[in-house]
Write a protein that holds these residues in place. Sequence first.
Motif, short mmCIF file in Angstrom:
data_model
loop_
_atom_site.label_atom_id
_atom_site.label_comp_id
_atom_site.label_asym_id
_atom_site.label_seq_id
_atom_site.Cartn_x
_atom_site.Cartn_y
_atom_site.Cartn_z
N LEU A 83 0.84 -1.19 0.00
CA LEU A 83 0.00 0.00 0.00
C LEU A 83 0.88 1.24 0.00
N PHE A 84 0.53 2.20 -0.84
CA PHE A 84 1.31 3.43 -0.98
C PHE A 84 0.48 4.63 -0.52
N PRO A 85 1.12 5.63 0.11
CA PRO A 85 0.39 6.79 0.62
C PRO A 85 -0.09 7.72 -0.48
N ALA A 86 0.47 7.61 -1.68
CA ALA A 86 0.08 8.44 -2.82
C ALA A 86 0.33 7.64 -4.08
N GLU A 87 -0.17 8.13 -5.21
CA GLU A 87 0.09 7.43 -6.47
C GLU A 87 1.59 7.30 -6.69
N ALA A 132 5.27 -0.51 -14.02
CA ALA A 132 3.82 -0.53 -14.22
C ALA A 132 3.50 0.25 -15.49
N ALA A 133 2.34 -0.04 -16.08
CA ALA A 133 1.91 0.66 -17.30
C ALA A 133 1.36 2.04 -16.99
N GLY A 134 1.19 2.37 -15.71
CA GLY A 134 0.68 3.68 -15.30
C GLY A 134 0.83 3.84 -13.81
N SER A 135 0.29 4.92 -13.27
CA SER A 135 0.42 5.16 -11.82
C SER A 135 -0.45 4.16 -11.06
N TYR A 136 -0.03 3.89 -9.83
CA TYR A 136 -0.73 2.91 -9.00
C TYR A 136 -0.68 3.33 -7.54
N THR A 137 -1.63 2.81 -6.75
CA THR A 137 -1.69 3.09 -5.32
C THR A 137 -1.45 1.84 -4.49
#
Length: 168
Positions: A83-87, A132-137
């Motif tokens: 789990l990440f605090p931001a994208e 990753a192919a894009g940003s993730y959370t």
Amino acid sequence: MSRRTAAAYPLLLLMAGCTSRAPAPAASANPATSAAARAETGTTVTFEGAPALRVEVAGTAAQRQRGLMDRIEVPAGTGMLFLFPAESTGGFWMKNTLVPLSIAYVNGDRVVSTAEMLPCPPAQTECPTYEAAGSYTAAVETASGFFAAHGVVPGSRMRVAGVQPTPR
């Protein structure tokens, strides 16, 4: 040595033993039991069309950095939820990871992309990064082949149930 110092000495020895700089052992005598026990967190992740995974939750920077390093196996039905605090947009690498893994990068409740990641043992000095192919959370790592075997693709929904720490 004074009586006060003599009385405190055993306590100091005990405290010194509790703050060892030696790393924790990577696995117990029964690695299958220890790996399964680590996943008994009460947190599950379910992707559309796939069985639920019991996951350890990596919610702190230190937990995310350590990930599944030094594990000699990831039993079927288990994994780790990052789990990440931001994208985030950074990739994952497999330094000191001894088993092949599947990863799903997730933004909100939708899969952004998946990848198959190969081990990068301690003796190897350069390890590939899996972007990753894009940003993730969030990201989920589990045994190799899981996402492909269950048709988890970009756009698939992910649901998390159970106790989760707030990412930091």
